[in-house]
Design a protein around this motif. Structure first.
Motif, PDB file in Angstrom:
ATOM      1  N   LEU A 107      18.713  27.761 -27.920  1.00  0.00           N
ATOM      2  CA  LEU A 107      20.090  27.837 -27.420  1.00  0.00           C
ATOM      3  C   LEU A 107      20.350  26.827 -26.305  1.00  0.00           C
ATOM      4  O   LEU A 107      21.480  26.397 -26.108  1.00  0.00           O
ATOM      5  N   SER A 108      19.305  26.465 -25.576  1.00  0.00           N
ATOM      6  CA  SER A 108      19.474  25.463 -24.504  1.00  0.00           C
ATOM      7  C   SER A 108      19.037  24.075 -24.973  1.00  0.00           C
ATOM      8  O   SER A 108      18.842  23.176 -24.169  1.00  0.00           O
ATOM      9  N   THR A 148      22.303  30.167 -22.725  1.00  0.00           N
ATOM     10  CA  THR A 148      22.249  28.747 -23.065  1.00  0.00           C
ATOM     11  C   THR A 148      21.969  27.889 -21.832  1.00  0.00           C
ATOM     12  O   THR A 148      21.657  26.707 -21.969  1.00  0.00           O
ATOM     13  N   ARG A 149      22.098  28.470 -20.658  1.00  0.00           N
ATOM     14  CA  ARG A 149      21.916  27.675 -19.430  1.00  0.00           C
ATOM     15  C   ARG A 149      20.445  27.328 -19.229  1.00  0.00           C
ATOM     16  O   ARG A 149      19.556  28.032 -19.678  1.00  0.00           O
ATOM     17  N   ASP A 150      20.240  26.226 -18.545  1.00  0.00           N
ATOM     18  CA  ASP A 150      18.883  25.746 -18.303  1.00  0.00           C
ATOM     19  C   ASP A 150      18.743  25.412 -16.822  1.00  0.00           C
ATOM     20  O   ASP A 150      19.414  24.489 -16.351  1.00  0.00           O
ATOM     21  N   PRO A 151      17.949  26.143 -16.086  1.00  0.00           N
ATOM     22  CA  PRO A 151      17.169  27.292 -16.513  1.00  0.00           C
ATOM     23  C   PRO A 151      18.020  28.556 -16.536  1.00  0.00           C
ATOM     24  O   PRO A 151      19.123  28.576 -15.982  1.00  0.00           O
ATOM     25  N   LEU A 152      17.480  29.596 -17.153  1.00  0.00           N
ATOM     26  CA  LEU A 152      18.167  30.884 -17.132  1.00  0.00           C
ATOM     27  C   LEU A 152      18.311  31.334 -15.684  1.00  0.00           C
ATOM     28  O   LEU A 152      17.508  30.966 -14.823  1.00  0.00           O
ATOM     29  N   LEU A 153      19.322  32.143 -15.417  1.00  0.00           N
ATOM     30  CA  LEU A 153      19.637  32.537 -14.046  1.00  0.00           C
ATOM     31  C   LEU A 153      18.444  33.177 -13.332  1.00  0.00           C
ATOM     32  O   LEU A 153      18.150  32.838 -12.182  1.00  0.00           O
ATOM     33  N   GLY A 154      17.739  34.085 -13.986  1.00  0.00           N
ATOM     34  CA  GLY A 154      16.583  34.736 -13.359  1.00  0.00           C
ATOM     35  C   GLY A 154      15.485  33.745 -13.012  1.00  0.00           C
ATOM     36  O   GLY A 154      14.856  33.847 -11.956  1.00  0.00           O
ATOM     37  N   ILE A 155      15.256  32.776 -13.871  1.00  0.00           N
ATOM     38  CA  ILE A 155      14.246  31.750 -13.608  1.00  0.00           C
ATOM     39  C   ILE A 155      14.728  30.828 -12.490  1.00  0.00           C
ATOM     40  O   ILE A 155      13.959  30.447 -11.600  1.00  0.00           O
TER      41      ILE A 155
END
Length: 168
Positions: A107-108, A148-155
Motif C-alpha cells: 500500500l505504501s 498507505t503512509r510511510d512510515p505508519l503513524l505508530g512507527i
C-alpha cells in the motif's frame, strides 16, 4: 641513465602513495570500545550510532511487516488519537496476519519480503481490514489510521522518540 629514471619514478610514486595513505589514516577516527554497556550508554558517539541503527531498523520492510502482524494479533494500545480508539487484538486469523502484512507493505509502494503472499493478503485485508481502513488503505475520514503512509503513524512515533533520546 634510463633505468635510473624509471627507478626514480617508481620510488616517487611509491612515496606519494605512502604519504597520501598515511595522511588518510591520521584523519580517520579509530574505533573505540567501552568496558561496560553503561560506559557505552554515556558515550554520545555510541548513542548516536545505536540510535541510527535502531531508526534504520524501524524503517525496514521487515520491521513494518512484524509491526503490522503484531497489531493484528495483539492489538494496539498506542493511543494514536483516532475516533474509534485502539485496535483490539485478533482482528484476523494469526495465519492470515503475515499475508495481510505483506499486502499492507504494498500500500505504501514497497515490496514485501514475501511478495507471493500479497495477493492472498489482499483478499484477507478486504475481508478483515478494509471495513475500517478502506479498500485503498487510506483510512475512513481520519477515523481509522492511513495504512498507505510511510512510515505508519505508530512507527513514526517510535522513530521520533529515538531521535529525541539521541539528542539527550
Amino acid at each position: 641513465m634510463r633505468d635510473f629514471l624509471i627507478i626514480l619514478a617508481i620510488a616517487f610514486f611509491v612515496g606519494v602513495a605512502f604519504f597520501v595513505n598515511q595522511s588518510r589514516h591520521q584523519h580517520s577516527k579509530a574505533p573505540h570500545r567501552h568496558e561496560t554497556k553503561e560506559a557505552a550508554s554515556k558515550c554520545a558517539g555510541c548513542r548516536e550510532k545505536e540510535a541510527k541503527r535502531s531508526i534504520d531498523e524501524l524503517r525496514s520492510i521487515h520491521y513494518l511487516e512484524r509491526y503490522v502482524e503484531d497489531v493484528i494479533n495483539h492489538g494496539s494500545s498506542q493511543n494514536l488519537g483516532f475516533k474509534y480508539g485502539d485496535m483490539p487484538a485478533h482482528m484476523a486469523d494469526e495465519r492470515a496476519a503475515p499475508k495481510i502484512a505483506a499486502y499492507v507493505v504494498t500500500l505504501s509502494g514497497k515490496k514485501p519480503t514475501h511478495p507471493e503472499w500479497a495477493r492472498e493478503g489482499h483478499t484477507f485485508y478486504i475481508s478483515n481490514c478494509g471495513g475500517c481502513h478502506g479498500e485503498d488503505g487510506r483510512g475512513i475520514h481520519g477515523t481509522f489510521p492511513d495504512l498507505t503512509r510511510d512510515p505508519l503513524l505508530g512507527i513514526e512515533r517510535r522513530i521520533r522518540r529515538l531521535m529525541v533520546t539521541q539528542r539527550r
